[in-house]
Design a protein around this motif. Sequence first.
Motif, short mmCIF file in Angstrom:
data_model
loop_
_atom_site.label_atom_id
_atom_site.label_comp_id
_atom_site.label_asym_id
_atom_site.label_seq_id
_atom_site.Cartn_x
_atom_site.Cartn_y
_atom_site.Cartn_z
N GLY A 167 7.47 2.83 -4.82
CA GLY A 167 6.76 2.05 -5.82
C GLY A 167 7.64 1.69 -7.00
N PRO B 247 0.27 -2.56 -12.77
CA PRO B 247 -0.44 -1.59 -11.91
C PRO B 247 0.43 -0.41 -11.50
N ALA B 248 1.69 -0.66 -11.19
CA ALA B 248 2.58 0.44 -10.80
C ALA B 248 2.80 1.40 -11.96
N TRP C 270 -0.36 3.39 -12.46
CA TRP C 270 -0.56 4.33 -11.36
C TRP C 270 0.33 5.56 -11.52
N PHE D 107 0.83 -1.21 0.00
CA PHE D 107 0.00 0.00 0.00
C PHE D 107 0.87 1.25 0.00
N PRO E 242 5.95 7.28 -4.63
CA PRO E 242 6.44 6.89 -5.96
C PRO E 242 7.85 6.32 -5.97
N TYR F 27 2.12 2.69 -3.31
CA TYR F 27 1.25 3.56 -4.10
C TYR F 27 1.28 5.00 -3.58
#
Length: 314
Positions: free
Chosen positions: A204, A287-288, A291, A195, A201, A198
Amino acid sequence: MLRLIAAQRIGPRIWLSARIAAIGLWMAPLVLASLILALCWAGVDARAAWPELAAAAALSLAYLGLWLALAFLVLAAWPSAAGAVGSLVALWAALAIGVPLAADAYARTRYPMPSATALVDAQRRGNDAIAAQRDAIAAAAFARRSDLIGASDRVGSLDYATRMTFLAPELERRLSRLEAQRQAARDGRAQASAFAAYLSPPLGLQSALAQLAGTDAQRHRRFETQVRDYQQRLRDWFYPRIQRQIAAPTPRPAQSRGRQNFGEYDAIPAWAGREPGSEARLRAVLPALLWLALLAAALSFWALRRLRHWPMED
């Protein structure tokens, strides 16, 4: 200077957007060139890993785009040079340092893990208790087995390897509660870290690149799980054969310290590790990537909405 710019037939959105785009146009090739140079220096086979390299390049560009969008948003307020630099440094410190530290503090508080000292102490105490009760544990196991109940008189004469087939599972059973607590804490901290990736950055990007390289914590845990499963398969295969010799031992040949009766080498369970392929790694970082791109687009849109008028000079 601002009066001269404002006198032109150009709006603040186009003017500042062009400046940010110009910065991105020379920074993007520089980032990609640095990435390629570093990978070549490390000896990466580009032909074998080109999907991962392409994904890494896309992640790097998306990360660059995010920081350009943040700079765009800060400059949209028309701050002074010192104010813009200070704001960007503060944002970087909050996202790269503050968020990971806060997430780590939350995870440690929310999901406490037994200390290494507690684990070692519990294992030591368990070993001591098992050693003191070794004959009783083996006798109880004999009583539960119809094929061994008639050999209860041999409990005290078991060799070390045979005895451990009864003691090792019992020790793990006694430590199972502490191990379950440790695994639950690891799962919770992994979720908190995912979590936080996200919200931060930099974190992530690091996590996504680690997944592409196969050095992420999830892969390590998958390997641990496979090793544990393989260990259980070996136990399920070897233990019955070892314990079968208690009630019906194979006679030893003359002048031999071993029975020399084992011939099932090809039947021993083989290790069959499973590794995610290139497609699985790419899906894991998608997903990264999305995002980062979404954040960059949202921040750019916010900056454009703020750029409605030229600043007023004092």
